[in-house]
Design a protein around this motif. Sequence first.
Motif, PDB file in Angstrom:
ATOM      1  N   GLN A  83       0.810  -1.169   0.024  1.00 24.55           N
ATOM      2  CA  GLN A  83      -0.099  -0.055   0.025  1.00 24.55           C
ATOM      3  C   GLN A  83       1.026   1.235  -0.037  1.00 24.55           C
ATOM      4  N   GLY A  84       2.123   1.246   0.417  1.00 28.89           N
ATOM      5  CA  GLY A  84       2.989   2.501   0.463  1.00 28.89           C
ATOM      6  C   GLY A  84       2.993   2.717   1.896  1.00 28.89           C
ATOM      7  N   ALA A  85       4.043   3.610   2.138  1.00 28.58           N
ATOM      8  CA  ALA A  85       4.406   3.989   3.584  1.00 28.58           C
ATOM      9  C   ALA A  85       3.437   5.146   3.849  1.00 28.58           C
ATOM     10  N   ASN A  86       2.554   5.847   2.991  1.00 24.81           N
ATOM     11  CA  ASN A  86       1.864   6.934   3.186  1.00 24.81           C
ATOM     12  C   ASN A  86       0.385   6.659   2.769  1.00 24.81           C
ATOM     13  N   ALA A  87      -0.180   5.337   2.957  1.00 29.96           N
ATOM     14  CA  ALA A  87      -1.504   5.156   2.552  1.00 29.96           C
ATOM     15  C   ALA A  87      -2.586   5.914   3.290  1.00 29.96           C
ATOM     16  N   ASN A  88      -3.455   6.284   2.321  1.00 31.40           N
ATOM     17  CA  ASN A  88      -4.542   7.094   3.196  1.00 31.40           C
ATOM     18  C   ASN A  88      -5.515   6.200   3.899  1.00 31.40           C
ATOM     19  N   THR A  89      -6.216   6.644   4.742  1.00 30.45           N
ATOM     20  CA  THR A  89      -7.388   6.144   5.540  1.00 30.45           C
ATOM     21  C   THR A  89      -8.110   5.460   4.421  1.00 30.45           C
ATOM     22  N   GLY A  90      -8.751   4.254   5.050  1.00 30.28           N
ATOM     23  CA  GLY A  90      -9.583   3.236   4.188  1.00 30.28           C
ATOM     24  C   GLY A  90      -8.555   2.377   2.951  1.00 30.28           C
ATOM     25  N   SER A  91      -7.473   2.547   2.964  1.00 31.40           N
ATOM     26  CA  SER A  91      -6.607   1.894   1.921  1.00 31.40           C
ATOM     27  C   SER A  91      -6.467   0.363   2.659  1.00 31.40           C
ATOM     28  N   THR A  92      -6.561  -0.449   1.616  1.00 33.61           N
ATOM     29  CA  THR A  92      -6.539  -1.884   1.756  1.00 33.61           C
ATOM     30  C   THR A  92      -5.553  -2.551   0.876  1.00 33.61           C
ATOM     31  N   ASP A  93      -5.052  -3.841   1.103  1.00 34.90           N
ATOM     32  CA  ASP A  93      -4.377  -4.508   0.228  1.00 34.90           C
ATOM     33  C   ASP A  93      -4.902  -4.807  -1.225  1.00 34.90           C
ATOM     34  N   THR A  94      -6.095  -4.895  -1.161  1.00 37.31           N
ATOM     35  CA  THR A  94      -6.956  -5.033  -2.388  1.00 37.31           C
ATOM     36  C   THR A  94      -7.117  -3.791  -3.360  1.00 37.31           C
ATOM     37  N   VAL A  95      -7.438  -2.735  -2.577  1.00 42.33           N
ATOM     38  CA  VAL A  95      -7.646  -1.384  -2.803  1.00 42.33           C
ATOM     39  C   VAL A  95      -6.768  -0.117  -2.174  1.00 42.33           C
ATOM     40  N   PRO A  96      -5.552  -0.527  -2.627  1.00 38.02           N
ATOM     41  CA  PRO A  96      -4.727   0.867  -2.033  1.00 38.02           C
ATOM     42  C   PRO A  96      -4.806   2.232  -2.510  1.00 38.02           C
ATOM     43  N   LEU A  97      -4.880   2.951  -1.324  1.00 41.88           N
ATOM     44  CA  LEU A  97      -4.755   4.465  -1.573  1.00 41.88           C
ATOM     45  C   LEU A  97      -3.803   5.008  -1.448  1.00 41.88           C
ATOM     46  N   ALA A 113      -1.539   6.366  -8.094  1.00 47.11           N
ATOM     47  CA  ALA A 113      -1.927   4.618  -8.000  1.00 47.11           C
ATOM     48  C   ALA A 113      -0.923   4.000  -9.101  1.00 47.11           C
ATOM     49  N   LEU A 114      -1.067   2.774  -8.784  1.00 43.57           N
ATOM     50  CA  LEU A 114       0.132   1.923  -9.554  1.00 43.57           C
ATOM     51  C   LEU A 114      -1.068   1.022 -10.387  1.00 43.57           C
ATOM     52  N   PHE A 115      -0.819   0.566 -11.495  1.00 44.18           N
ATOM     53  CA  PHE A 115      -1.530  -0.424 -12.446  1.00 44.18           C
ATOM     54  C   PHE A 115      -0.585  -1.321 -13.023  1.00 44.18           C
ATOM     55  N   SER A 116      -1.489  -2.488 -13.487  1.00 46.67           N
ATOM     56  CA  SER A 116      -0.520  -3.520 -14.139  1.00 46.67           C
ATOM     57  C   SER A 116      -0.826  -3.400 -15.546  1.00 46.67           C
ATOM     58  N   THR A 160       9.626  18.130  -2.860  1.00 44.87           N
ATOM     59  CA  THR A 160       9.692  16.757  -3.359  1.00 44.87           C
ATOM     60  C   THR A 160       8.747  15.796  -2.540  1.00 44.87           C
ATOM     61  N   PHE A 161       8.024  14.987  -3.331  1.00 45.93           N
ATOM     62  CA  PHE A 161       7.109  14.214  -2.502  1.00 45.93           C
ATOM     63  C   PHE A 161       7.419  12.829  -2.785  1.00 45.93           C
ATOM     64  N   THR A 162       7.591  11.847  -1.870  1.00 50.56           N
ATOM     65  CA  THR A 162       7.985  10.325  -2.007  1.00 50.56           C
ATOM     66  C   THR A 162       7.067   9.657  -1.319  1.00 50.56           C
ATOM     67  N   ASP A 163       7.331   8.309  -1.802  1.00 51.01           N
ATOM     68  CA  ASP A 163       6.565   6.970  -1.163  1.00 51.01           C
ATOM     69  C   ASP A 163       7.638   5.919  -1.398  1.00 51.01           C
ATOM     70  N   THR A 164       7.132   4.952  -0.427  1.00 51.16           N
ATOM     71  CA  THR A 164       8.019   3.682  -0.601  1.00 51.16           C
ATOM     72  C   THR A 164       7.055   2.475  -0.458  1.00 51.16           C
ATOM     73  N   VAL A 165       7.054   1.737  -1.632  1.00 55.41           N
ATOM     74  CA  VAL A 165       6.071   0.673  -1.942  1.00 55.41           C
ATOM     75  C   VAL A 165       6.910  -0.629  -1.607  1.00 55.41           C
ATOM     76  N   VAL A 166       6.725  -1.633  -1.045  1.00 56.38           N
ATOM     77  CA  VAL A 166       7.223  -2.704  -0.843  1.00 56.38           C
ATOM     78  C   VAL A 166       6.888  -3.773  -2.112  1.00 56.38           C
ATOM     79  N   ALA A 167       7.753  -4.257  -2.675  1.00 52.45           N
ATOM     80  CA  ALA A 167       7.194  -5.013  -3.975  1.00 52.45           C
ATOM     81  C   ALA A 167       7.571  -6.458  -3.294  1.00 52.45           C
TER      82      ALA A 167
END
Length: 171
Positions: A83-97, A113-116, A160-167
């Motif tokens: 979901q990332g280090a800064n996920a918004n309220t209501g974020s889930t593994d299925t629908v990450p915000l 957002a990240l898409f496949s 500068t805005f950043t986020d960390t997402v674990v793959a």
Amino acid sequence: MQHGILIITLIIGMAAAGSVLAATATATMTNTVTIGNDCTIITTGFTTTYDPIVVNATANQDITASVSTTCTPGALPVITLGQGANANTGSTDTVPLRRLSTGGATPTFLNYALFSDSGRTTTWGNTAATAPASITASGSATPLTVYARVPAGQSGIAATFTDTVVATVTF
């Protein structure tokens, strides 16, 4: 002299007797090598400039990142993105915000957002159901494109805005 012949005869006789009493035994040695399923994963994030005043006031900022796995042939890799280090309220593994952050004591955020898929319609989440389908485990690197979008119309401070997402690759 007879004594020397007797000793030589005795030595030859003992050697011959040793040959007659020699025996052999055999055993089969089984050697085994097992190759277990294994994968490595590497990522490259995106870097872009977002212009909330002109360009991105009405146009999304579309960029790409990448994930690459190298897996043992026969493995069944599934790549998920957290979901990332800064996920918004209501974020889930299925629908990450997901959000990018300025950090610090009073951060400001930009949604992204990240898409496949290149059409940016299939969210890439942190579950097997939201992971891309066909990943080949061939023993060679398999690169995948991560399609990212920072939606239009967001305001933010000049920073500068950043986020960390674990793959994660599960195999």
